[in-house]
Motif scaffolding. Structure first.
Motif, short mmCIF file in Angstrom:
data_model
loop_
_atom_site.label_atom_id
_atom_site.label_comp_id
_atom_site.label_asym_id
_atom_site.label_seq_id
_atom_site.Cartn_x
_atom_site.Cartn_y
_atom_site.Cartn_z
N VAL A 1 -2.17 -4.99 -5.22
CA VAL A 1 -2.58 -4.67 -6.58
C VAL A 1 -2.53 -3.17 -6.77
O VAL A 1 -3.11 -2.42 -5.98
CB VAL A 1 -4.00 -5.19 -6.87
N LEU B 1 -3.80 -0.39 -9.24
CA LEU B 1 -4.68 -0.02 -10.35
C LEU B 1 -4.29 1.39 -10.79
O LEU B 1 -4.36 2.33 -9.99
CB LEU B 1 -6.14 -0.01 -9.91
N CYS C 1 -11.53 -2.80 -14.57
CA CYS C 1 -11.24 -2.93 -13.13
C CYS C 1 -12.23 -3.90 -12.50
O CYS C 1 -11.87 -4.68 -11.61
CB CYS C 1 -11.31 -1.57 -12.45
N ASP D 1 -9.42 -11.98 -2.81
CA ASP D 1 -9.77 -10.63 -2.37
C ASP D 1 -9.74 -10.47 -0.86
O ASP D 1 -9.70 -9.35 -0.35
CB ASP D 1 -11.15 -10.24 -2.90
N THR E 1 -5.94 -9.00 0.11
CA THR E 1 -5.33 -8.21 -0.97
C THR E 1 -5.52 -6.73 -0.68
O THR E 1 -6.63 -6.29 -0.35
CB THR E 1 -5.96 -8.56 -2.32
N ILE F 1 -5.44 -3.05 -2.40
CA ILE F 1 -5.52 -2.40 -3.71
C ILE F 1 -5.25 -0.93 -3.53
O ILE F 1 -5.78 -0.28 -2.62
CB ILE F 1 -6.90 -2.62 -4.34
N TYR G 1 -5.25 2.65 -5.79
CA TYR G 1 -5.67 3.25 -7.07
C TYR G 1 -5.18 4.68 -7.19
O TYR G 1 -5.20 5.46 -6.23
CB TYR G 1 -7.20 3.26 -7.22
#
Length: 453
Positions: free
Chosen positions: A30, A32, A243, A256, A259, A261, A263
């Motif tokens: 992911v 962000l 978010c 989760d 995953t 992430i 940012y």
């Protein structure tokens, strides 16, 4: 024997707590991505007023790099770097639009040039294309300039893109966040149903203008502040709320646990207190207010949490994501695969970051130097900006080049970049200028030569 048993148990315990990527199913990934946000404007970065509890929680469980940067302080080139893993001078998308000075907007020539800029993406394998070869589904929402989501390699998405009516920098995708995240939820349900890993590009038009936060958040920040500042602060918290909604969606579906992430923000922002816009030395410039962003990588149990002192760049995200998925890494990408250091906690083998700045409007879409304004590098505490006389445009008044020679700053002692030390340290200027020239040689001369002490 007892020693060997203790060693065996230690290895087993470590393995249980810290499973390497290679032994697990391919992780979901992911991204962000906030839009026009200052590097200081988070709770986890120490802002005294702006509240970002959801990002703060993620950051507390992440490898956080406060000294993160994007190579170009403007959204379209910055996003193209995230898609391709290349600097703007390589991928060719150096600004947001072809210059209307040479082709009036909506003229046939202007649209031909828009199409040519978008076609530059075809020269590279994008992140979703590379992951798609491994069976990943992918979803685009929010900002996207390079045509439709399909053109950028996503299997699913929201942006129709040029040449569709209104297609420019995200069109339908710009509803995400401000109007909820239901398209993302539908995609997550699809990924679960098909039991496939996924790549999610969440790049909402937030806190970007128009600053139209919910009244409840605006009221929270009104006390004693100019309305422009209060609106911007409220937009930052609104983005953070979205978010949190995304994290809830992942957790609700049990996604989760596997995953990763990442940012960052696409470029910096300093809110002008007197109007609904940005201040000088902010967006579109190579100063800290334009190119600096915290970058963090989150995956508890695999990525070691903690605040890291190293210099990192958005140019590293492409190879790091591919490495996490087990995809082969192209030899021509200039960024570093940070995965070994993220998982081990070892120091990143880098001493210098590079970047460049161009005008918002592209005078010559086949010659990046036509609108080259800056090249820059950071080495330790030192930051050197070299200034060039590329053609500026209608946005020049928002970021005038007040100093047209080498600018050297000590970022540790002077993070606001108020004191140009180029004359006091000509040896540092010469050394860093040579590094810049070796990284990205150009024909265009500096506006002023290296100063004498």
């Amino acid at each position: 024997m007892a020693h060997r048993l203790r060693l065996f148990l230690s290895v087993v315990l470590f393995s249980a707590l810290f499973v390497p990527f290679s032994s697990a199913a391919p992780p979901n990934i992911v991204l962000l991505l906030s839009d026009d946000m200052a590097w200081t404007d988070y709770g986890f970065m120490g802002h005294p007023d702006i509240q970002t509890p959801n990002l703060d929680k993620l950051a507390s469980e992440s490898a956080v790099f406060p000294r993160g940067y994007v190579p170009t302080g403007l959204c379209r080139p910055s996003l193209a770097t995230l898609l391709t893993g290349h600097y703007a001078s390589t991928h060719g998308v150096t600004g947001n639009d072809p210059s209307p000075k040479y082709a009036p907007r909506d003229s046939e020539l202007f649209n031909q040039r828009r199409a040519q800029l978008i076609s530059y993406l075809d020269r590279f394998e994008t992140v979703p294309e590379a992951l798609g070869k491994l069976g990943y589904l992918s979803h685009q929402s929010g900002k996207l300039w390079e045509g439709s989501y399909q053109n950028a390699g996503f299997t699913h998405g929201m942006t129709r893109g040029f040449p569709q009516p209104g297609g420019r920098h995200g069109d339908d995708g710009l509803k995400i966040g401000r109007s909820g995240i239901e398209p993302i939820n539908e995609f997550l349900d699809l990924a679960v149903a098909e039991d496939k890993p996924f790549y999610l590009w969440y790049a909402p038009f937030m806190p970007h203008t128009p600053h139209t936060p919910p009244q409840r958040l605006l009221d929270k920040y009104r006390d004693g502040r100019p309305i422009t500042i209060a609106k911007y602060y409220a937009m930052c918290e609104w983005f953070d709320e979205t978010c949190g909604q995304l994290m809830e969606s992942l957790e609700k579906r049990g996604l989760d646990d596997n995953t990763m992430i990442v940012y960052l923000t696409d470029n910096g922002w300093i809110q002008n207190p007197d109007k609904n816009g940005y201040a000088p030395r902010s967006k579109q410039t190579p100063y800290e207010g334009g190119v600096r962003t915290p970058i963090f990588y989150w995956m508890p149990g695999k990525i070691k949490a903690g605040t890291r002192p190293e210099l990192v760049s958005s140019i590293d995200i492409y190879p790091t994501m591919l490495a996490a998925a087990g995809a082969p890494l192209p030899d021509d990408r200039p960024g570093l695969n940070l995965l070994p250091q993220l998982t081990s906690g070892d120091a990143i083998p880098r001493d210098t970051l590079f970047g460049e700045g161009f005008a918002h409007d592209i005078a010559d879409i086949e010659d990046p130097e036509a609108t080259l304004l800056y090249r820059w590098c950071i080495e330790g505490k030192w930051k050197l900006l070299l200034t060039y006389d590329g053609e500026v445009n209608r946005y020049q008044s928002t970021h005038p080049r007040t100093e047209k020679g080498p600018q050297l700053f000590d970022l540790i002692a002077d993070p606001a970049e108020n004191n140009n030390l180029a004359k006091e340290h000509p040896d540092v200027v010469a050394r860093l200028a040579e590094k810049i020239n070796n990284w990205y040689p150009v024909k265009r001369a500096q506006t002023i030569t290296t100063p004498s002490p």
